[in-house]
Design a protein around this motif. Structure first.
Motif, mmCIF file in Angstrom:
data_model
loop_
_atom_site.group_PDB
_atom_site.id
_atom_site.type_symbol
_atom_site.label_atom_id
_atom_site.label_comp_id
_atom_site.label_asym_id
_atom_site.label_seq_id
_atom_site.Cartn_x
_atom_site.Cartn_y
_atom_site.Cartn_z
ATOM 1 N N HIS A 183 1.366 -0.936 -0.291
ATOM 2 C CA HIS A 183 -0.626 -0.136 0.379
ATOM 3 C C HIS A 183 1.010 0.869 -0.030
ATOM 4 N N VAL A 184 1.998 0.966 -0.258
ATOM 5 C CA VAL A 184 3.361 2.157 0.180
ATOM 6 C C VAL A 184 4.361 1.908 -0.863
ATOM 7 N N PRO A 185 3.439 1.917 -2.321
ATOM 8 C CA PRO A 185 4.507 2.623 -3.308
ATOM 9 C C PRO A 185 5.450 2.918 -3.374
ATOM 10 N N THR A 186 5.597 4.193 -3.195
ATOM 11 C CA THR A 186 6.563 5.711 -3.609
ATOM 12 C C THR A 186 7.134 5.287 -2.796
ATOM 13 N N VAL A 187 6.875 4.843 -1.049
ATOM 14 C CA VAL A 187 8.166 4.749 -0.116
ATOM 15 C C VAL A 187 8.620 3.730 -0.728
ATOM 16 N N MET A 188 8.312 2.589 -0.960
ATOM 17 C CA MET A 188 8.846 1.372 -1.443
ATOM 18 C C MET A 188 9.865 1.515 -2.678
ATOM 19 N N ARG A 189 9.480 2.625 -3.169
ATOM 20 C CA ARG A 189 10.309 3.100 -5.029
ATOM 21 C C ARG A 189 11.527 3.865 -4.418
ATOM 22 N N VAL A 190 11.261 4.480 -3.143
ATOM 23 C CA VAL A 190 12.494 5.835 -2.721
ATOM 24 C C VAL A 190 13.403 4.629 -2.166
ATOM 25 N N PHE A 191 12.664 3.428 -1.014
ATOM 26 C CA PHE A 191 12.846 2.815 -0.874
ATOM 27 C C PHE A 191 14.782 1.903 -1.493
ATOM 28 N N GLU A 192 14.389 1.829 -2.525
ATOM 29 C CA GLU A 192 14.676 1.121 -3.306
ATOM 30 C C GLU A 192 16.292 1.659 -3.996
ATOM 31 N N ALA A 193 15.762 3.290 -4.535
ATOM 32 C CA ALA A 193 17.088 3.723 -4.903
ATOM 33 C C ALA A 193 17.531 4.412 -4.182
ATOM 34 N N CYS A 194 17.117 3.973 -2.482
ATOM 35 C CA CYS A 194 18.102 4.084 -1.463
ATOM 36 C C CYS A 194 19.469 3.244 -1.740
ATOM 37 N N MET A 195 18.311 1.869 -1.594
ATOM 38 C CA MET A 195 19.224 0.304 -1.566
ATOM 39 C C MET A 195 19.927 0.376 -2.922
ATOM 40 N N ALA A 196 20.045 1.374 -3.965
ATOM 41 C CA ALA A 196 21.307 1.007 -4.608
ATOM 42 C C ALA A 196 22.292 1.748 -4.145
ATOM 43 N N ARG A 197 22.055 2.477 -4.219
ATOM 44 C CA ARG A 197 23.750 3.477 -3.324
ATOM 45 C C ARG A 197 24.291 2.307 -2.411
ATOM 46 N N PRO A 198 25.943 2.772 -2.890
ATOM 47 C CA PRO A 198 26.852 1.901 -2.129
ATOM 48 C C PRO A 198 26.766 2.499 -0.353
#
Length: 213
Positions: A183-198
């Motif tokens: 129910h929080v797709p924007t939150v999860m999109r941001v999370f995935e962008a963060c976790m792509a960072r070393p």
């Protein structure tokens, strides 16, 4: 600098992310909360709150994760974790506080222990409590991120900020407790962008020296 941390502590995780984003070297000291090491000497002697994280920078001793991160941002201003403009800073702080003040306090280890040991809550009831406050709290963050044009790749624009340092640990905990996140797709999109960072990868619990198998 010396960081006193517990690998599963979301508040400690926030500071680890900030240190990694800024590339600041530090010595890591594990304080095992489940074993109550925070209550024993010598840690209790340097931490009046008997909580983690704690950061020692020379003769200075700092507590509370958001205060530590803002200190680091003032002393080591690049890369900035708060926007330059007052409205941007207020928005980032507000998003961080939506998690740090509205979700996290209801679900930290002390509260969960009290629910079980003092109030007699079952394991299922404890987990239902946890999931309710995390899922409803993240829904608030979702509405804010989805509705605001300031949301970019990250919580605020296209570089990580204080808000991302706070968001990511909360999602790790939500996943650990099997919270609903569809129910929080924007939150999860941001999370995935963060976790792509070393830097975020380097700060995650499994990368900590005190991580348990």
């Amino acid at each position: 600098m010396d960081l006193y941390s517990y690998f599963r502590s979301s508040a400690s995780f926030r500071v680890r992310i900030a240190l990694a984003l800024k590339g600041l070297p530090h010595d890591y000291h594990g304080v095992h909360l489940v074993r109550n090491e925070q209550l024993d000497a010598p840690y209790a002697e340097i931490s009046p709150q008997r909580l983690v994280p704690l950061l020692k920078d020379g003769d200075a001793t700092l507590s509370q994760s958001l205060a530590i991160i803002e200190y680091l941002d003032e002393v080591h201003p690049e890369p900035a974790l708060l926007p330059r403009d007052p409205l941007g800073r207020a928005r980032v702080r507000s998003l961080a506080l939506d998690i740090a003040c509205e979700i996290h306090p209801l679900n930290n280890l002390r509260v969960l222990r009290y629910l079980v040991k003092e109030l007699g809550a079952s394991e299922d009831a404890k987990n239902a409590w946890y999931r309710h406050w995390v899922e409803s709290g993240l829904e608030v963050v979702e509405r804010r991120l989805a509705a605001d044009a300031a949301t970019g790749t990250f919580c605020h624009g296209d570089t990580p900020t204080l808000a991302d340092c706070v968001l990511v640990p909360q999602i790790f905990n939500a996943q650990r407790f099997h919270c609903r996140l569809d129910h929080v797709p924007t939150v999860m999109r941001v999370f995935e962008a963060c976790m792509a960072r070393p830097a975020f990868q380097a700060a995650q619990p499994s990368s900590c020296p005190d991580a348990e198998a």
